[in-house]
Every structure is written in C-alpha cells, then in structure tokens.
Enzyme design. Structure first.
Site, PDB file in Angstrom:
ATOM      1  N   ASP A 297       5.640   2.578   2.332  1.00  0.00           N
ATOM      2  CA  ASP A 297       4.822   1.397   2.577  1.00  0.00           C
ATOM      3  C   ASP A 297       4.010   1.675   3.837  1.00  0.00           C
ATOM      4  OD1 ASP A 297       3.737  -1.035   3.307  1.00  0.00           O
ATOM      5  OD2 ASP A 297       5.544  -2.203   2.934  1.00  0.00           O
ATOM      6  N   HIS A 298       2.689   1.825   3.684  1.00  0.00           N
ATOM      7  CA  HIS A 298       1.853   2.262   4.801  1.00  0.00           C
ATOM      8  C   HIS A 298       1.794   1.232   5.930  1.00  0.00           C
ATOM      9  CE1 HIS A 298      -0.756   4.945   6.784  1.00  0.00           C
ATOM     10  NE2 HIS A 298      -1.324   5.479   5.718  1.00  0.00           N
ATOM     11  N   ARG A 299       2.206  -0.003   5.650  1.00  0.00           N
ATOM     12  CA  ARG A 299       2.236  -1.017   6.705  1.00  0.00           C
ATOM     13  C   ARG A 299       3.396  -0.786   7.667  1.00  0.00           C
ATOM     14  NH1 ARG A 299       2.688  -6.120   2.877  1.00  0.00           N
ATOM     15  NH2 ARG A 299       4.348  -4.718   2.167  1.00  0.00           N
TER      16      ARG A 299
ATOM     17  N   PRO B 152       0.828  -1.210   0.000  1.00  0.00           N
ATOM     18  CA  PRO B 152       0.000   0.000   0.000  1.00  0.00           C
ATOM     19  C   PRO B 152       0.863   1.262   0.000  1.00  0.00           C
ATOM     20  CG  PRO B 152       0.053  -0.974   2.196  1.00  0.00           C
ATOM     21  CD  PRO B 152       0.834  -1.895   1.316  1.00  0.00           C
TER      22      PRO B 152
END
Length: 443
Positions: free
Chosen positions: A415-417, A239
């Site tokens: 990376d939104h994680r 994401p």
C-alpha cells in the site's frame, strides 16, 4: 433468558445464512454445544450455543438469511417460554418515534385563547351583520387519512433522518418486516445512485445464456460475494505497487534435509519451507517495524505486535487465520500453529477471533506449482507477500562451472500510502538475508 440473535462472526459481517440446525425444537442444549451452522461473509462455521436450556423456539428456518442482531432462536430455562406476541407489540410501542410522541404532547397541551385585539373588530362584525352579510365561518380542512405506522428500529429512524431517506419507501428485512439500519443505508445508496442521472447509470448486465447440458449457473455463496466486494475495495482505493525478489533457496533445502536426517518426528510435526518463510517474514517485520502498519485517514498506525495472517484456501474461497504476537514465538511453535489453524479452517472449526485482524499476510501457492504471482492486499493491512515454488535452475558458480541451484520468487504487494519503494526494498533485503541464512531462524 434473552432471545438468541444472529451473532457477528466476522468483522465485516452484516448478515448471515442459517445453513443447518444441529438441534431441533424442544431439544436440551448446553453452553458450548454446537447449535447450528452459519454461513458468514468469510466462511461456513459451526456456532456454539451461548446458553444452557431448552431450544424452545426456532425463528429462522434452514437457508434463511437474517441481519446481524436479529433473533434466530429462543433458549429457555426450566418452565420458561418464548415471549408472546403481546409482549413484542408492547416493545414496539415503546420504540414509538419521537415525531409521534411530540404530536401526542401537542394534543395534550391546552390550546391558548387568542389575545383580544380590541373593539374595532367587533364593530366591523356588527356592521357586516347590519348589511346582511353572513359572518365568515372558519375554514375546516377535510380529515386527512392517518398514515400507516412504519416499523423501524430507533437507530434506523435516526440514520434515515440523517441521510434523508423516506422510511415508507424502504422494505424492511428485520423480524415482521421491521426496517433495520442496514436497510436504510442500502436505500440511501440506491437513492444516490439514481440521482446521478441515467446518463451515468451503469446498464445491468444481461444474464449469460446457459445451454442445457453444456454448463451451469452457480449462485455465489456469501463468502464469494464478500471476496468480490473486498477485492474491488482493495484494488480501487488502495494504491498497490509490487516488488519482486528471487531467493537462493539452496540453504533452505539443505536445512530441511538436515532436519529430516536428524530423525524429525511425524509428518504433521515436520518443519516445511513455508514455515521458514513465515518465521522469516515475522523477524524481518521486527527488524523493519515501519512496514508493520496500516493507513488510517490522516495517520499511519504502526503496530506493536506482529499478527501474522496465513492465507488458507478452502472449498468456498479463502480464509486468513492469524497467529497473534508471532514475534514472540519460535519457529516450531509458528509451524504447529499454522498447521492447526489451516486444518481447522478447512474443517469449519475456527472461532471468529482467530481470523479477524492481522497486520500483514503471507500467501504461498508454491505447493500448487505456481512459480510467482502478485497478491491483493487485505485492507487495512499495509502489505502481503506472495510466495512461489522452489525451482531447480542451472547456475554458473565462481569457477565458471554449471551447477544445480534452487530459486524461489517472492513478490511484496504494498500500500503506497504506508510503504514506499525504499522501505519495501529494505524489508525484502532483510527477508532475503534471513531465508538465505536459515540458522538465524532457529534461534
């Protein structure tokens, strides 16, 4: 000496193409001497011989593709010859599947006599004979044709059993058509795709018509295929989100001029604007260590070292050489290493370990005239920085006077994680502070 096998020259490599042999059959070779050029999924590079001896056999011709671990040549010592086919057949026999071994064990075991059930059966049989009924004969099945033996490695057989793949339907790509683990996994994916039904099966795209003399159809190189695959793997599961800042590049340009007027050495030794950016990116990651991380299923892996990837455009695509433990290196050393790695990447002189790994990457297209852009994260890294060119723009100073200013755009793909908006903003704030105060980068 063992047979020389196709080496794994990158972390994602499953097969390689033998582009060119630098030695011919019968030549003497030394360890460390260039033996061949091999195209991997990331680059075409020179491959050095791991052995001293004579190039006794070449199993793969130029242009041939083989899986990692398959034999490509044999380097023999004095008087040593390549293994004969009889020896190879013996090795295959030793790899006989467990199912066949069990069958042979069953044949070897003596058959047990059926237990006697008593006299009633005997009396029944005698009565049937007296009545003129012939005794029933045991039913014999017609001889079954022996199934042809499928050539497959032990690992391939195990994986096939786990995935439910019928080896007789798999085409082997190993030596003499032997089925490898890669073949089994590819067949498994095909089966799964077919089982989803024709309603959801994507239609194959028809080849684009090419008119003679107007255009050409260029076959993808191994590197281009992997780049395409990796981009899909990145933008799909990862994401992405993007944060962009503008840097006041005036102090950077002044620092460059001061170094230049101080009699900086040859062109190759000059500190460039990109060198300042690389050093600042590393120092900012030290100040905000939580961005120097990767997502790993149920955890986030935070790295102790800052292994800086530097994107380098080459003829067939893109390589990202890595400066290891960059947090321990001063500005001038980072500058020298970046130039050396870029030079060797463009000339196919890199070693595999020099472009594997990396905790994040910097991609700079400013030298190509790009004002700003967004880059795709290189998994499993947590972010990538996209750096644009330094642009002159009119600015209004504190006295309401129009002056000439310098601005540079930097976009952080996250990376939104691993990195949320606040953490990314904290990192970019530190990066801006360092770039607008370049003296901090020289200590």
């Amino acid at each position: 000496m063992p047979e020389i096998q196709m080496p794994k020259l990158s972390d994602t490599m499953t097969e390689g193409t033998l582009v060119a042999w630098k030695k011919k059959k019968g030549d003497q070779v030394s360890a460390g001497e260039v033996l061949a050029e091999i195209e991997t999924d990331k680059a075409t590079m020179e491959w050095e011989s791991p052995e001293d001896g004579t190039l006794t056999e070449i199993y793969v011709e130029e242009g041939g593709k083989v899986n990692v671990g398959d034999r490509i040549a044999f380097i023999g010592g004095e008087g040593e010859e390549a293994p004969k086919e009889e020896e190879k057949a013996k090795e295959e026999k030793e790899e006989k599947p467990e199912a066949e071994e069990e069958k042979e064990e069953e044949k070897a075991e003596p058959k047990k006599e059926p237990e006697k059930k008593g006299e009633p059966k005997k009396e029944k049989k005698e009565k049937a004979v007296e009545a003129g009924v012939p005794p029933a004969q045991p039913t014999r099945l017609p001889p079954q044709p022996e199934e042809p033996r499928v050539k497959a490695s032990p690992v391939a057989r195990r994986i096939a059993a786990e995935l439910g793949v019928d080896l007789s339907t798999v085409k082997g790509t190993g030596p003499d058509g032997r089925i490898t683990e890669t073949d089994v996994r590819a067949a498994s994916k095909t089966v799964i795709a077919g089982a989803s039904g024709s309603a959801t099966k994507p239609q194959a795209q028809a080849p684009i018509a090419v008119k003679p003399g107007e255009s050409a159809r260029i076959q993808l190189s191994g590197m281009r295929k992997i780049i395409a695959q990796r981009l899909v793997e990145s933008l799909g599961p990862v994401p992405h989100f993007y944060l962009t800042i503008e840097i006041n590049a005036g102090p950077l340009m002044e620092a460059r001029e001061e170094l230049k007027s101080a009699g900086e050495g040859a062109d190759a030794a000059k500190i460039t604007v990109n060198d300042f950016v690389l050093k600042a990116a590393v120092m900012a990651a030290v100040k905000v260590p939580r961005v120097n991380a990767s997502f790993d299923n149920d955890a986030i892996v935070q790295y102790a070292d800052v292994d800086l990837g530097v994107a380098v455009a080459i003829e067939d695509g893109l390589l990202t050489p890595v400066i290891r433990a960059a947090q321990d290196k001063p500005l001038r050393e980072i500058s020298a290493l970046a130039k050396d790695l870029a030079h060797r990447a463009r000339n196919k002189r890199m070693k595999p370990e020099e472009f594997q790994g990396g905790t994040f990457t910097v991609s700079n297209l400013g030298g190509m005239g790009i004002d700003s852009f967004s880059a795709v994260i290189n998994p499993p890294q947590g972010f990538i920085l996209a750096v644009g060119k330094v642009t002159k723009i009119p600015l209004v100073d504190d006295c309401d006077q129009i002056t000439v200013g310098h601005r540079m755009s930097i976009t952080m793909s996250c990376d939104h994680r691993v990195i949320d908006g606040a953490l990314g903003a904290e990192y970019l704030k530190e990066l801006r502070h360092l770039l607008e105060n370049p003296a901090l980068l020289m200590v």
